[in-house]
Design an enzyme around this catalytic site. Structure first.
Site, PDB file in Angstrom:
ATOM      1  CG  MET A   1       1.875  -3.955   3.739  1.00 24.64           C
ATOM      2  SD  MET A   1       3.146  -2.752   4.871  1.00 24.64           S
ATOM      3  CE  MET A   1       1.691  -2.648   6.325  1.00 24.64           C
TER       4      MET A   1
ATOM      5  CB  ILE B   1       7.467 -10.750   9.142  1.00 19.99           C
ATOM      6  CG1 ILE B   1       6.736  -9.230   9.832  1.00 19.99           C
ATOM      7  CG2 ILE B   1       8.518 -10.976   9.920  1.00 19.99           C
ATOM      8  CD1 ILE B   1       6.233  -9.523  11.192  1.00 19.99           C
TER       9      ILE B   1
ATOM     10  CG  ASN C   1      11.914  -1.754   6.038  1.00 20.11           C
ATOM     11  OD1 ASN C   1      10.896  -1.729   4.863  1.00 20.11           O
ATOM     12  ND2 ASN C   1      11.075  -1.579   7.213  1.00 20.11           N
TER      13      ASN C   1
ATOM     14  CG  HIS D   1       9.825   2.121  10.533  1.00 19.26           C
ATOM     15  ND1 HIS D   1       8.745   1.304  10.501  1.00 19.26           N
ATOM     16  CD2 HIS D   1       9.656   3.124  11.659  1.00 19.26           C
ATOM     17  CE1 HIS D   1       8.003   1.423  11.469  1.00 19.26           C
ATOM     18  NE2 HIS D   1       8.497   2.488  12.237  1.00 19.26           N
TER      19      HIS D   1
ATOM     20  CB  THR E   1      18.336  -8.247  11.941  1.00 16.14           C
ATOM     21  OG1 THR E   1      17.608  -7.164  12.790  1.00 16.14           O
ATOM     22  CG2 THR E   1      19.799  -7.194  11.615  1.00 16.14           C
TER      23      THR E   1
ATOM     24  CG  ASP F   1      10.062  -2.002  12.115  1.00 18.37           C
ATOM     25  OD1 ASP F   1      10.193  -2.370  10.817  1.00 18.37           O
ATOM     26  OD2 ASP F   1       8.930  -1.866  12.540  1.00 18.37           O
TER      27      ASP F   1
ATOM     28  CD  GLU G   1       8.627   6.878   4.192  1.00 22.49           C
ATOM     29  OE1 GLU G   1       8.567   6.277   4.986  1.00 22.49           O
ATOM     30  OE2 GLU G   1       8.111   6.790   3.068  1.00 22.49           O
TER      31      GLU G   1
HETATM   32  C1  GRF Z   1       6.242   4.038   3.536  1.00 19.66           C
HETATM   33  O1  GRF Z   1       5.698   4.941   4.385  1.00 19.66           O
HETATM   34  C2  GRF Z   1       7.339   3.265   4.334  1.00 19.66           C
HETATM   35  O2  GRF Z   1       7.916   3.892   5.290  1.00 19.66           O
HETATM   36  C3  GRF Z   1       6.490   2.179   4.975  1.00 19.66           C
HETATM   37  O3  GRF Z   1       5.529   1.772   3.963  1.00 19.66           O
HETATM   38  C4  GRF Z   1       5.281   3.067   3.228  1.00 19.66           C
HETATM   39  C5  GRF Z   1       5.196   2.695   1.805  1.00 19.66           C
HETATM   40  O4  GRF Z   1       4.708   3.605   0.909  1.00 19.66           O
HETATM   41  N1  GRF Z   1       7.197   1.043   5.277  1.00 19.66           N
HETATM   42  P1  GRF Z   1       4.951   3.430  -0.830  1.00 19.66           P
HETATM   43  O5  GRF Z   1       4.339   2.184  -1.159  1.00 19.66           O
HETATM   44  O6  GRF Z   1       6.237   3.355  -1.091  1.00 19.66           O
HETATM   45  O7  GRF Z   1       4.315   4.592  -1.374  1.00 19.66           O
END
Ligand code: GRF
Length: 201
Positions: A89, A91, A106, A108, A140, A144, A173
């Protein structure tokens, strides 16, 4: 290849990467998990997997750069070739991004460039889009906005709540992020300007 995962929260993506690398054919392993949150469940997952997990306290540093330099020290110590952000969380400062240029990924929870920022799932739902998804991209200096490595799209159901949508996106993801990490570790990804080419090799 040694990989570092930076995570602030639950770490379900971390877990997906741990599992995939364990079962996969790519010679890569997570060497260290770094977190800015002492309570991050990601640190517990690291411990359970026998991976070094380190909490680096942001409050112990005068500036963001000093904090990032501390992270870099850990990465160097582990000779890390790829940094994977997984729900991290913060930058990253330009010095960090410069040091690991094209070696930071990353995940997203939206189809970039739509719905950048920390609330991609909610923002997409509030906007009323019919399709959203997940994006893996290189990091970069622009938030995002780095070259896209892979994406997965899914339909937003009329009945979806933020929670159900988040769950569906997480599932995607957990499929595409480990794949992208394995591709990188196997030397299959090439960055050409904004485009990322995946070589079959
Ligand atoms: C994910 O949804 C990702 O896209 C975002 O943060 C969330 C992290 O989830 N950047 P976790 O901690 O991997 O469960």
């Amino acid at each position: 290849m040694n990989i570092a995962v930076l995570a602030s929260g639950k770490g379900t993506n971390l877990q997906a990467i741990i599992d995939a690398l364990r079962n996969g054919r790519v010679k890569a392993a997570i060497a260290v998990v770094l977190s800015d949150n002492k309570e991050a469940y990601a640190l517990k997952r690291a411990k359970e997997a026998g991976i070094e997990g380190i909490f680096v306290d942001p409050k112990a540093f005068d500036s963001k750069e000093d904090f990032d330099r501390e992270l870099i020290k850990h990465l160097k110590r582990h000779e890390v070739g790829l940094v994977a952000l997984a729900g991290y969380m913060r930058i990253l400062s330009p010095c960090f991004i410069r040091e690991y240029k094209n070696r930071i990924m990353n995940i997203h929870p939206a189809l970039l460039p739509s719905f950048k920022g920390s609330d991609g799932v909610k923002d997409a739902l509030d906007y009323g889009v019919k399709v959203t998804g997940a994006t893996v991209h290189f990091v970069t200096d622009d938030l995002d906005a780095g070259p896209v490595i892979s994406q997965s799209a899914l339909e937003v159901d009329e009945k979806d709540t933020e929670e159900t949508l988040r769950e569906k996106i997480h599932k995607e993801e957990h499929r595409i992020y480990p794949e992208a990490v394995a591709d990188f570790a196997a030397g299959r990804l090439e960055v050409r300007g904004r485009r990322v080419i995946r070589r079959k090799k």
